[in-house]
Design an enzyme around this catalytic site. Structure first.
Site, PDB file in Angstrom:
ATOM      1  CG  ASP A 102      -2.183   0.787   1.036  1.00 47.42           C
ATOM      2  OD1 ASP A 102      -1.952   1.992   0.775  1.00 47.42           O
ATOM      3  OD2 ASP A 102      -3.311   0.137   1.322  1.00 47.42           O
ATOM      4  CB  THR A 139      -6.534   2.464  -0.014  1.00 50.46           C
ATOM      5  OG1 THR A 139      -5.316   3.235   0.542  1.00 50.46           O
ATOM      6  CG2 THR A 139      -6.319   0.989   0.355  1.00 50.46           C
ATOM      7  CG  ASN A 160     -10.338   4.925   0.855  1.00 53.39           C
ATOM      8  OD1 ASN A 160     -10.468   4.292  -0.169  1.00 53.39           O
ATOM      9  ND2 ASN A 160      -9.227   5.606   1.321  1.00 53.39           N
ATOM     10  CD  GLU A 206     -12.680  -9.726   5.173  1.00 54.31           C
ATOM     11  OE1 GLU A 206     -13.236  -9.971   6.285  1.00 54.31           O
ATOM     12  OE2 GLU A 206     -11.722  -8.752   4.836  1.00 54.31           O
ATOM     13  CE1 TYR A 222      -6.042  -5.499   6.527  1.00 57.48           C
ATOM     14  CE2 TYR A 222      -7.530  -4.090   8.152  1.00 57.48           C
ATOM     15  CZ  TYR A 222      -6.287  -4.367   7.427  1.00 57.48           C
ATOM     16  OH  TYR A 222      -5.039  -3.456   7.614  1.00 57.48           O
ATOM     17  CG  ASP A 258      -1.063   4.246   2.820  1.00 56.71           C
ATOM     18  OD1 ASP A 258      -1.236   4.987   1.727  1.00 56.71           O
ATOM     19  OD2 ASP A 258      -1.930   4.345   3.925  1.00 56.71           O
ATOM     20  CG  HIS A 262      -1.379   8.253   5.290  1.00 60.59           C
ATOM     21  ND1 HIS A 262      -2.136   9.174   4.545  1.00 60.59           N
ATOM     22  CD2 HIS A 262      -1.786   7.294   4.674  1.00 60.59           C
ATOM     23  CE1 HIS A 262      -2.812   8.745   3.641  1.00 60.59           C
ATOM     24  NE2 HIS A 262      -2.646   7.302   3.671  1.00 60.59           N
ATOM     25  CG  ASP A 305      -3.003   1.298  -2.443  1.00 60.41           C
ATOM     26  OD1 ASP A 305      -1.694   1.826  -2.510  1.00 60.41           O
ATOM     27  OD2 ASP A 305      -3.817   1.556  -1.686  1.00 60.41           O
ATOM     28  CG  HIS A 415      -2.756   8.369  -0.725  1.00 57.11           C
ATOM     29  ND1 HIS A 415      -4.096   7.802  -1.009  1.00 57.11           N
ATOM     30  CD2 HIS A 415      -2.456   8.015   0.156  1.00 57.11           C
ATOM     31  CE1 HIS A 415      -4.410   7.076  -0.063  1.00 57.11           C
ATOM     32  NE2 HIS A 415      -3.127   7.009   0.816  1.00 57.11           N
TER      33      HIS A 415
HETATM   34 ZN   LIG Z   1      -3.636   2.818  -0.015  1.00 55.45          ZN
END
Ligand SMILES: [Zn+2]
Ligand SMILES: *[C@@H]1O[C@H](CO)[C@@H](O)[C@H](O)[C@H]1NC(C)=O
Ligand SMILES: *[C@@H]1O[C@H](CO)[C@@H](O)[C@H](O)[C@H]1NC(C)=O
Ligand SMILES: *[C@@H]1O[C@H](CO)[C@@H](O)[C@H](O)[C@H]1NC(C)=O
Length: 479
Positions: A102, A139, A160, A206, A222, A258, A262, A305, A415
């Protein structure tokens, strides 16, 4: 993913301390809006070499044909080795492992020695200037475009988090109800053809689909706390199954880099460490496959991604300055999405906002432009869904939108921006029997990956936004 606060609406990290470092390099990166001629040259060269390869392939074909009737077999053999897929030595059918790291921005692979990733690059095929994410460069929309080959309006995951304007239901990264997830993801395509797939995390994996019931042991739920090593080892363990029971398609997901990006922006040493750790995981996978004698037989895709850009220096725009109330806002930044109540005309609000932004009276106003979704540039493919709010803002790279000045520390990374920004690019690296060794291909959008995988696995894919001929330009043909 879902439990990750870094992927939640507010990306603010009061403890970030070193993000000032991220300022210098990011602002110097060219966007593809001002296309560097270097890039065009690379593209031209790659196109030429593709043509060249095609000519060689044609010649080699001719030789093969001739060799049946004449004695030119010796020469055709040399050409054949370089232009056709290598045959499997241990496995009896093609297998694809799709790995996502990621937020692995294109270029991170040069931050530190990454011997394992470079082994895949040097002996495989990679996008020379990176993989282009879909818009918005977030993402969930991107992971689901990679596995469906669809732009977000067609696969339904347009952000998201978002609200369905008809039902008022809220989608979040923890929503697994089938109604949200349109399209046919690769694991479903594979299962539909009677083959086995295994998902070790992937957005959407899932979700129950007509041909995918998320089978236990092969569809891991997850849990971001599961160590990366354990994820890799589970994937390796599938190769200990009887050969016909090994899943033909597997996913593997890592939250890094990722997570660090951030907090500290793309240029912090913490990113370098995270990249080194991802390289170790790739090394662990390679070693496990080698031990079982299948490394050269397996097709490994390593992708990300989206990229990451540093945010700092008060590059902020406040909606209070534009008199937009917070309850109209579905998401702030970098994807500004606004749904005004029905009694307001979206077109009038867009006009009013843009005139305010251009008036010189709104701080940083010229770094945001708002659109009716149907007026967004077509290349963004971001209008064709009722789920997309009527008003969408495009921010300049590194800028952020907030409701009002809150004086919180805004330094870090983000992003979600226009996918034309080079900083939003990620990596595409593929290694396996159908990939030429050491080949570099021009950048392409991640919606092309679906057809690559179905082509390798020789299953018929669902209709999608990748081009039907794309696999021919990247994969080695079978002998
Ligand atoms: Zn991401
Ligand atoms: C690359 O591939 C060649 C030919 O298959 C092999 O001999 C070599 O060991 C590989 N290199 C690496 C670093 O894996
Ligand atoms: C998530 O994984 C961790 C580490 O393996 C484990 O301790 C924890 O119980 C798991 N959580 C859930 C909800 O399964
Ligand atoms: C993307 O694919 C969907 C599903 O096949 C199709 O309806 C849509 O028109 C395609 N859009 C583009 C831009 O190709």
């Amino acid at each position: 993913m879902e439990s990750d606060p870094l992927h939640s609406p507010a990306h603010h990290h009061p403890n970030s301390k070193t993000a000032l470092l991220s300022f210098h390099t990011d602002s110097s990166i060219t966007t593809s809006a001002a296309k560097p001629t270097f890039q065009n040259k690379v593209l031209l060269i790659s196109l030429l070499s593709t043509t060249f390869t095609a000519v060689i392939a044609a010649v080699s074909f001719a030789f093969l044909f001739l060799s049946a009737t004449s004695a030119a077999a010796g020469e055709s053999k040399t050409i054949k080795i370089t232009t056709t897929a290598r045959s499997l030595t241990k496995l009896t059918h093609p297998i694809v492992i799709l790995i996502s790291s990621d937020g692995f921005r294109f270029g991170y692979q040069f931050k530190a020695p990454t011997p394992n990733i470079h082994r895949l690059i040097n002996n495989g095929t990679s996008a020379e200037l990176g993989l282009i994410p879909v818009f918005p460069t977030l993402t969930f929309p991107n992971h689901y475009s990679i596995v469906t080959g669809l732009y977000p309006p067609h696969h339904g995951i347009i952000n998201n988090y978002f609200v369905d304007p008809i039902t008022g239901d809220k989608f979040s990264m923890a929503s697994h109800e089938p109604k949200w997830w349109l399209g046919e993801p690769l694991w479903e395509t594979v299962a539909k053809h009677g083959k086995k797939a295994a998902t070790y995390f992937w957005p959407g994996s899932e979700v129950i689909k007509p041909d995918w019931d998320c089978p236990s042991n092969y569809c891991i739920h997850y849990n971001g706390s599961i160590p990366f090593e354990e994820r890799v080892d589970t994937v390796i363990s599938y190769f200990d199954l009887p050969i016909n029971e090994i899943p033909v398609f597997m996913t593997l997901y890592f939250e890094d880099p990722d997570h660090q990006g951030h907090q500290v922006g793309p240029d912090d040493p913490e990113i370098t460490q995270a990249v080194i750790n991802i390289d170790k995981m790739i090394g662990r996978l390679i070693k496990g496959l080698e031990k079982r004698g299948v490394f050269e037989d397996v097709n490994i895709f390593m992708v990300g991604d989206h990229g990451m850009v540093g945010t700092c220096d008060k590059k902020l725009i406040f909606l209070d300055d534009l008199e937009i109330p917070s309850n109209w806002v579905q998401s702030y930044t970098p994807l500004l999405a606004i749904s005004p109540p029905p009694e307001f005309s979206p077109a009038e609000i867009v006009a009013k906002m843009n005139s305010g932004l251009q008036s010189g009276k709104v701080v940083n106003g010229k770094h945001l432009k708002v659109y009716l979704k149907e007026d967004l540039p077509k290349r963004l493919h971001y209008s064709d869904s009722y789920r997309i709010p009527p008003i969408i803002g495009l921010l300049d790279e590194g800028y952020k939108v907030e409701q009002k000045d809150s004086n919180k520390n805004e330094c870090g990374g983000a992003h979600g921006y226009d996918n034309e920004y080079f900083s939003m690019r990620t990596i595409f690296i593929a290694h396996g029997p159908q990939f030429a060794k050491g080949r570099k291909v021009p950048s392409f959008e991640n919606v092309q990956i679906y057809n690559l995988v179905t082509s390798i696995l020789d299953v018929e894919g669902a209709p999608n936004n990748g081009s039907v001929s794309f696999p021919n330009s990247v994969l080695l043909p079978h002998a």
